[in-house]
Enzyme design. Structure first.
Site, short mmCIF file in Angstrom:
data_model
loop_
_atom_site.label_atom_id
_atom_site.label_comp_id
_atom_site.label_asym_id
_atom_site.label_seq_id
_atom_site.Cartn_x
_atom_site.Cartn_y
_atom_site.Cartn_z
N GLU A 21 8.53 -14.90 -10.35
CA GLU A 21 7.76 -13.73 -9.90
C GLU A 21 7.29 -12.85 -11.04
O GLU A 21 6.25 -12.22 -10.91
CB GLU A 21 8.51 -12.92 -8.83
CG GLU A 21 9.66 -12.11 -9.30
CD GLU A 21 10.23 -11.24 -8.17
OE1 GLU A 21 9.50 -10.83 -7.28
OE2 GLU A 21 11.44 -10.96 -8.23
N ASN B 257 -1.65 2.71 5.39
CA ASN B 257 -0.71 1.65 5.02
C ASN B 257 -0.31 0.95 6.31
O ASN B 257 0.16 1.60 7.24
CB ASN B 257 0.51 2.27 4.33
CG ASN B 257 1.67 1.30 4.18
OD1 ASN B 257 2.81 1.68 4.24
ND2 ASN B 257 1.38 0.04 3.99
N GLY B 258 -0.50 -0.36 6.35
CA GLY B 258 -0.15 -1.11 7.57
C GLY B 258 -1.27 -2.09 7.88
O GLY B 258 -2.11 -2.38 7.03
N ARG C 2 4.13 -0.37 -4.66
CA ARG C 2 3.77 -0.85 -3.32
C ARG C 2 2.46 -1.62 -3.30
O ARG C 2 2.08 -2.19 -2.28
CB ARG C 2 3.65 0.35 -2.37
CG ARG C 2 4.91 1.17 -2.26
CD ARG C 2 4.69 2.35 -1.35
NE ARG C 2 4.54 1.93 0.02
CZ ARG C 2 5.54 1.75 0.87
NH1 ARG C 2 6.79 1.94 0.48
NH2 ARG C 2 5.32 1.38 2.11
N TRP D 16 -2.41 -2.85 -1.72
CA TRP D 16 -2.01 -4.26 -1.80
C TRP D 16 -2.88 -4.95 -0.76
O TRP D 16 -2.72 -4.72 0.43
CB TRP D 16 -0.53 -4.41 -1.47
CG TRP D 16 -0.01 -5.80 -1.70
CD1 TRP D 16 0.36 -6.36 -2.89
CD2 TRP D 16 0.21 -6.80 -0.70
NE1 TRP D 16 0.79 -7.64 -2.69
CE2 TRP D 16 0.71 -7.95 -1.36
CE3 TRP D 16 0.02 -6.86 0.68
CZ2 TRP D 16 1.03 -9.12 -0.69
CZ3 TRP D 16 0.34 -8.04 1.35
CH2 TRP D 16 0.84 -9.14 0.67
N HIS E 121 18.97 -36.81 -6.31
CA HIS E 121 18.25 -37.30 -5.13
C HIS E 121 16.77 -36.95 -5.19
O HIS E 121 16.09 -36.95 -4.16
CB HIS E 121 18.88 -36.73 -3.85
CG HIS E 121 20.32 -37.11 -3.71
ND1 HIS E 121 20.73 -38.39 -3.40
CD2 HIS E 121 21.46 -36.39 -3.90
CE1 HIS E 121 22.05 -38.44 -3.37
NE2 HIS E 121 22.51 -37.24 -3.67
N CYS F 227 0.84 -1.19 0.00
CA CYS F 227 0.00 0.00 0.00
C CYS F 227 0.88 1.25 0.00
O CYS F 227 1.91 1.30 0.66
CB CYS F 227 -0.94 0.09 1.19
SG CYS F 227 -2.12 -1.26 1.25
N LYS G 227 13.40 -14.96 -9.99
CA LYS G 227 13.08 -13.90 -10.95
C LYS G 227 12.07 -14.40 -11.97
O LYS G 227 11.10 -13.73 -12.28
CB LYS G 227 14.33 -13.42 -11.71
CG LYS G 227 15.24 -12.45 -11.05
CD LYS G 227 14.73 -11.06 -10.80
CE LYS G 227 14.03 -10.98 -9.48
NZ LYS G 227 14.78 -10.53 -8.34
N GLU H 144 18.26 -17.39 -7.35
CA GLU H 144 17.78 -16.06 -7.74
C GLU H 144 17.21 -16.09 -9.16
O GLU H 144 16.17 -15.47 -9.42
CB GLU H 144 18.93 -15.04 -7.63
CG GLU H 144 18.63 -13.66 -8.13
CD GLU H 144 17.48 -12.95 -7.41
OE1 GLU H 144 17.03 -13.42 -6.35
OE2 GLU H 144 17.03 -11.90 -7.92
N LYS I 134 6.40 -4.21 -3.59
CA LYS I 134 7.84 -3.97 -3.46
C LYS I 134 8.33 -4.11 -2.02
O LYS I 134 9.38 -4.66 -1.76
CB LYS I 134 8.15 -2.56 -3.99
CG LYS I 134 9.62 -2.23 -4.00
CD LYS I 134 10.29 -2.87 -5.18
CE LYS I 134 11.78 -2.70 -5.16
NZ LYS I 134 12.43 -3.67 -6.06
O1 M6R Z 1 13.03 -4.98 0.83
P1 M6R Z 1 13.60 -6.36 1.06
O2 M6R Z 1 14.94 -6.51 0.46
O3 M6R Z 1 13.58 -6.75 2.51
O4 M6R Z 1 12.61 -7.33 0.30
C1 M6R Z 1 12.75 -8.72 0.38
C2 M6R Z 1 11.89 -9.44 -0.63
O5 M6R Z 1 10.54 -9.10 -0.43
C3 M6R Z 1 12.28 -9.08 -2.07
O6 M6R Z 1 13.61 -9.35 -2.32
C4 M6R Z 1 11.41 -9.87 -3.07
O7 M6R Z 1 11.72 -11.22 -3.00
C5 M6R Z 1 11.61 -9.28 -4.47
N1 M6R Z 1 10.35 -9.07 -5.12
C6 M6R Z 1 12.43 -10.14 -5.33
O8 M6R Z 1 12.57 -9.65 -6.63
#
Ligand code: M6R
Length: 608
Positions: free
Chosen positions: A488, A100-101, A27, A74, A504, A2, A485, A481, A603
């Site tokens: 997501e 927000n929260g 956000r 969000w 395994h 949010c 990527k 990673e 984010k």
């Molecule tokens: O702000 P942060 O680095 O704590 O965020 C951690 C994860 O939420 C963040 O890395 C998330 O996995 C990303 N969307 C990955 O691209």
């Protein structure tokens, strides 16, 4: 998680609020809404879906005024419907709130409010706030907000307006970020700095349990208890363009290409003239480093993968054992820590709820906590004992790219710093590694300019349902990673796995329809990964490899290879991840996905 905005001044607030929301869409983008005091009541426009729907609705509506608040959501409590979209109002539609929260005790508050005759229209936790304020309101909005928030448990950054005073916004924050931009007889409220950069670079950063009364004529900031707070103005150094797409199709692509600059900027203040390593805000000198028992790294998502790379650098160079834990696991794991342990917490946003909870847990147990973040003034900067900043500039795309490589870069330098303090490497060795670290920005540039065929490969495999990413040693966090990527932003199922573990279990998944991405850069396990690639090929899977320029062996076993520049093994993670970011990007584009705003994500994850 949010985004909220607000404006009070002498201009029409609506385009300013929409512009601010656009910058905060990272956000959350389940719904968006605005509130502006109008004819006898606060006028609200809200729509389900991303901001474009709200923009269309606003253009068909004559809503305007010199004050307003806005929200991009969000969803946490209640589905993404129009009724659940913010702003939310009191019973008389006089008081309007964006939030927000999470209000943790909203169920009991809501039941009590209903019992006292209030009517609710949404399933959100937020809606209790305007009703509580309504009960406390007798003409002074600030005092009403001050009383009402005493009942709230959980986290909140709120902006509140009231029909009776169309020149006043009241804001308050606890455990959710809030900044106030200072203009010429105008003020801008936002969850994050990029939302106000088009208008001002002078900012007040509100801290926890602070609130403000903002009118076009001035601002007063107090604690929740009413104690006056005198704040320094924070001058933002980013230029406005940093938060714009700058000719790129998406923020993510722009941010991928900004990586050489992000690493360069991040390294700039870490190396002094005579090869000295500088961490100005780290209370951790030679004595503590020598007494160090172990390092624990905690983080989530992509930042966790940076932590896995940091572990290898610290163990190898500084010879200290390192554990890496996911924050949401760590916080409930009853961790064994004491004052000789160092906890490094990595969070680009500085606001991730699980990571912050982990920090509190570690501090309670006596460990020293050092935060790594990209956001000055974020919550982690107040909670950790020391800070290491990355200087990647604002990252708007939900998928972390330039913040990841910047995190890896500072972890490399910090590992070197620990090695120097502990005397585990000679001065010559340190100088050689430092020199290689400083070559990384140019090497990333080289990889980005030689990425021609990644798009073709992405187009070829974009319709596959499953991918396996394999790596060993320093290649394993890269594989994890790469898979994250892809998942997501393209919604393709992808698993990152230790190549040696494949036999395994996961090998059962393989057939011609499951491409395998193998991280096969030059390393001590290169022969081993080549063997794993052969096993994969024997099951009919196509292999896409990431290897080092000049590797002739790989061409014999892989169907496609993306090459990266040669560097020392530990540093190679920062280079090998680049082609995988581009692969995921082009795959997502080929599937028509919105790479900057992947579904269900946000984010910064400020809820548990
Ligand atoms: O702000 P942060 O680095 O704590 O965020 C951690 C994860 O939420 C963040 O890395 C998330 O996995 C990303 N969307 C990955 O691209």
């Amino acid at each position: 998680m949010c985004g909220i905005v607000g404006y009070v001044g002498n201009k029409n607030s609506v385009p300013i609020l929409l512009d601010g929301l656009k910058k905060l869409e990272y956000r959350g983008y389940d719904s968006a809404g605005l509130a502006v005091p109008g004819n006898g009541m606060v006028e609200i426009v809200k729509e389900v879906g991303n901001l474009s729907h709200l923009e269309d609705a606003v253009s068909n509506n004559r809503i305007n005024g010199n004050l307003g608040i806005g929200h991009t959501r969000w969803a946490t409590h209640g589905r993404p419907t129009q009724a659940n979209a913010h702003p939310h109002n009191d019973c008389k539609n006089k008081i309007s709130v964006v939030h927000n929260g999470i209000i943790e005790n909203f169920i009991e508050l809501k039941e009590a409010l209903i019992g006292r005759g209030h009517t609710f229209h949404s399933e959100t936790d937020t809606e209790v706030i305007p009703h509580l304020i309504e009960e406390c309101y007798d003409g002074d909005l600030f005092e009403a907000v001050q009383s009402a928030i005493k009942d709230l448990e959980g986290s909140f950054a709120i902006a509140v307006i009231c029909q009776d005073n169309p020149d006043l916004i009241v804001v308050a924050r606890k455990d959710s970020p809030l900044i106030i931009g200072i203009g010429d007889r105008e003020y801008f409220v936002a969850s994050d700095i990029p939302a106000v950069l088009n208008y001002t670079k002078d900012i007040f950063i509100l801290q926890d349990c602070e609130m403000a009364k903002i009118t076009s004529k001035g601002i007063s900031i107090t604690t929740f208890e009413g104690e006056e707070v005198n704040k320094d103005i924070f001058k933002v150094k980013w230029d406005d363009e940093a938060a714009e797409k700058g000719g790129y199709e998406d923020f993510m692509l722009k941010e991928i290409y900004e990586q050489p600059k992000a690493i360069r900027e991040t390294l700039r203040d870490k190396f002094g003239k005579d090869g000295e390593i500088i961490f100005e805000e780290v209370p951790f000198g030679k004595e503590k480093a020598c007494e160090l028992n172990k390092v624990v790294i905690i983080a989530c998502g992509t930042s966790y993968h940076a932590g896995l790379v940091g572990k290898q650098a610290i163990e190898q160079w500084a010879k200290v054992p390192v554990e890496v834990d996911i924050s949401s696991e760590f916080r409930y794991s009853n961790p064994i820590l004491n004052e000789n342990d160092l906890v490094i917490t990595i969070t680009q946003s500085g606001e991730t709820a699980d990571t912050l909870a982990g920090v509190r847990e570690a501090k309670n147990r006596g460990a020293t906590v050092i935060g790594v973040t990209n956001v000055l003034g974020s919550t982690i900067t107040r909670e950790a004992d020391g800070m290491i900043y990355t200087h990647a500039g604002p990252e708007i795309g939900v998928a972390a790219t330039k913040t990841l490589v910047s995190q890896m870069a500072v972890l490399y330098v910090f590992a070197l710093y620990l090695a120097k303090c502990r005397g585990t490497l000679s001065d010559e060795e340190i100088a050689a590694i430092a020199c290689d670290i400083q070559k990384l920005p140019d090497q990333v540039e080289e990889i980005l300019s030689a990425n021609g065929k990644i798009k073709d490969v992405a187009n070829k495999y974009a319709n596959c349902a499953d991918f396996l990413y394999l790596g060993r040693g320093i290649g394993l966090p890269v594989a994890l990673e790469g898979a994250l990527k892809l998942k997501e932003i393209s919604y393709i199922h992808a698993e990152g796995y230790a190549a040696g573990e494949m036999k395994h279990g996961p090998i059962a998944l393989l057939d011609e329809g499951v491409p395998v991405v193998a991280i096969a850069t030059k390393s001590k396990v290169h022969e081993k990964i080549l063997g794993n690639i052969q096993e994969v090929r024997a099951r009919g899977a196509d292999v896409i490899a990431v290897s080092t320029f000049g590797d002739k062996e790989i061409e014999k076993v892989a169907d496609h290879t993306f090459y990266v520049t040669e560097t020392m093994e530990t540093l190679s993670a920062i280079l090998a991840v680049i082609p995988l970011q581009l692969l995921a990007y082009y795959m997502a584009k080929a599937r028509g996905c919105n790479v900057d705003q992947p579904r269900n994500l946000a984010k910064s994850v400020t809820v548990e």
